[in-house]
Design a protein around this motif. Structure first.
Motif, PDB file in Angstrom:
ATOM      1  N   ARG A   1      18.589 -35.439   1.201  1.00  0.00           N
ATOM      2  CA  ARG A   1      17.249 -35.251   0.638  1.00  0.00           C
ATOM      3  C   ARG A   1      16.170 -35.790   1.576  1.00  0.00           C
ATOM      4  O   ARG A   1      15.130 -35.139   1.799  1.00  0.00           O
TER       5      ARG A   1
ATOM      6  N   GLU B   1      13.288 -33.484   3.179  1.00  0.00           N
ATOM      7  CA  GLU B   1      11.854 -33.753   3.018  1.00  0.00           C
ATOM      8  C   GLU B   1      11.151 -33.822   4.377  1.00  0.00           C
ATOM      9  O   GLU B   1      10.009 -33.340   4.534  1.00  0.00           O
TER      10      GLU B   1
ATOM     11  N   ARG C   1       9.894 -25.627   0.142  1.00  0.00           N
ATOM     12  CA  ARG C   1       9.855 -26.689  -0.874  1.00  0.00           C
ATOM     13  C   ARG C   1      11.068 -26.632  -1.783  1.00  0.00           C
ATOM     14  O   ARG C   1      11.514 -27.632  -2.323  1.00  0.00           O
ATOM     15  N   GLN C   2      11.634 -25.466  -1.950  1.00  0.00           N
ATOM     16  CA  GLN C   2      12.809 -25.307  -2.814  1.00  0.00           C
ATOM     17  C   GLN C   2      13.987 -26.117  -2.299  1.00  0.00           C
ATOM     18  O   GLN C   2      14.781 -26.651  -3.084  1.00  0.00           O
TER      19      GLN C   2
ATOM     20  N   ASP D   1      13.696 -29.564  -3.649  1.00  0.00           N
ATOM     21  CA  ASP D   1      14.074 -29.625  -5.072  1.00  0.00           C
ATOM     22  C   ASP D   1      15.595 -29.602  -5.235  1.00  0.00           C
ATOM     23  O   ASP D   1      16.150 -30.323  -6.071  1.00  0.00           O
ATOM     24  N   ASP D   2      16.261 -28.759  -4.441  1.00  0.00           N
ATOM     25  CA  ASP D   2      17.735 -28.690  -4.528  1.00  0.00           C
ATOM     26  C   ASP D   2      18.370 -30.014  -4.106  1.00  0.00           C
ATOM     27  O   ASP D   2      19.316 -30.489  -4.741  1.00  0.00           O
TER      28      ASP D   2
ATOM     29  N   ALA E   1      16.972 -32.983  -4.272  1.00  0.00           N
ATOM     30  CA  ALA E   1      16.671 -33.984  -5.296  1.00  0.00           C
ATOM     31  C   ALA E   1      17.593 -33.820  -6.510  1.00  0.00           C
ATOM     32  O   ALA E   1      18.008 -34.805  -7.136  1.00  0.00           O
ATOM     33  N   ALA E   2      17.902 -32.566  -6.844  1.00  0.00           N
ATOM     34  CA  ALA E   2      18.800 -32.309  -7.966  1.00  0.00           C
ATOM     35  C   ALA E   2      20.196 -32.860  -7.688  1.00  0.00           C
ATOM     36  O   ALA E   2      20.853 -33.434  -8.569  1.00  0.00           O
TER      37      ALA E   2
END
Length: 240
Positions: free
Chosen positions: A122, A126, A136-137, A140-141, A143-144
């Motif tokens: 992550r 970033e 940006r996706q 998010d992936d 972070a998930a």
């Protein structure tokens, strides 16, 4: 003269005899209403079953600890074997609980490693998104995956805490093992009681028990008159 002397001697003898009788009747009581008694131990079995051996006869003198009769020990040996198996299972269960904790700790280590890797990914994602190399996706992936990893680590720690509750420091603190040990002790005690021993020295009386008879716990079977326990109960007249 001779007759007079004889008469005096006879009178003295009768007087002496009378005095002795008076002295005895004053201090000694005599009665025909008396009985000899003794301590009597009633013999019964502490466990039930079929009598397979008799070691004594009626009116036989026995010493304390001598065998009197045997109850069939076969079912009680089976009970001892069963209790031993239950104790082994309880100890095995305790060992399995310890092994399960070690396995869960290994799983926690794996989940923690995966979480560390997800957090590294992550952070790297970033950095790449900030430079415009990724969308940006992707952040998010990443972070998930971190959130999923943290949940997995928390769940693994909860499973370890639950498993550790079942582990005890030693056998004496394990309820399952303590119960199994108590059952084994009781089974062994019952087996030992299949041989009935004389509780004290004395004479066997009123024995009608024979081999093949089925006895119940606490059932009176015969008696032993205790050695050196005799005394006399004498009944005197009220005027005496």
């Amino acid at each position: 003269m001779v007759n007079r002397i004889f008469f005096l001697l006879l009178s003295a003898a009768l007087g002496g005899a009378g005095y002795v009788y008076w002295e005895r009747s004053t201090h000694v009581r005599v009665t025909d209403n008396a009985y000899v008694n003794a301590e009597v131990a009633q013999i019964s079995g502490l466990v039930g079953g079929r009598v397979i051996a008799m070691h004594v006869k009626d009116n036989q003198f026995v010493k304390k600890g001598d065998p009197l009769f045997d109850v069939d020990p076969a079912p009680y040996r089976v009970a001892v074997d069963k209790a031993r198996a239950q104790l082994a299972l309880a100890r095995q269960g305790s060992t399995q609980d310890d092994a399960e904790v070690r396995a869960l700790e290994a799983e926690l280590a794996r989940q923690t490693a995966e979480l560390d890797n997800a957090e590294t990914v992550r952070a790297r994602t970033e950095n790449l998104v900030a430079k415009g190399f990724m969308s940006r996706q992707a952040v998010d992936d990443a972070a998930a995956k971190v959130a999923t990893g943290r949940a997995a680590v928390a769940q693994a720690r909860a499973r370890i805490d639950k498993a550790r509750v079942l582990i005890v420091p030693n056998e004496s603190q394990s309820p399952a093992i303590a119960a199994a040990q108590a059952s084994l002790a009781q089974a062994q005690l019952d087996l030992d009681r299949t041989r009935v021993l004389a509780p004290q020295s004395g004479w066997v009386v009123n024995k009608s028990l024979t081999t093949g008879t089925t006895v119940n716990p606490g059932q009176p079977l015969f008696a032993i008159i205790a050695d050196r326990s005799f005394w006399i109960d004498a009944n005197f007249k009220e005027t005496e």
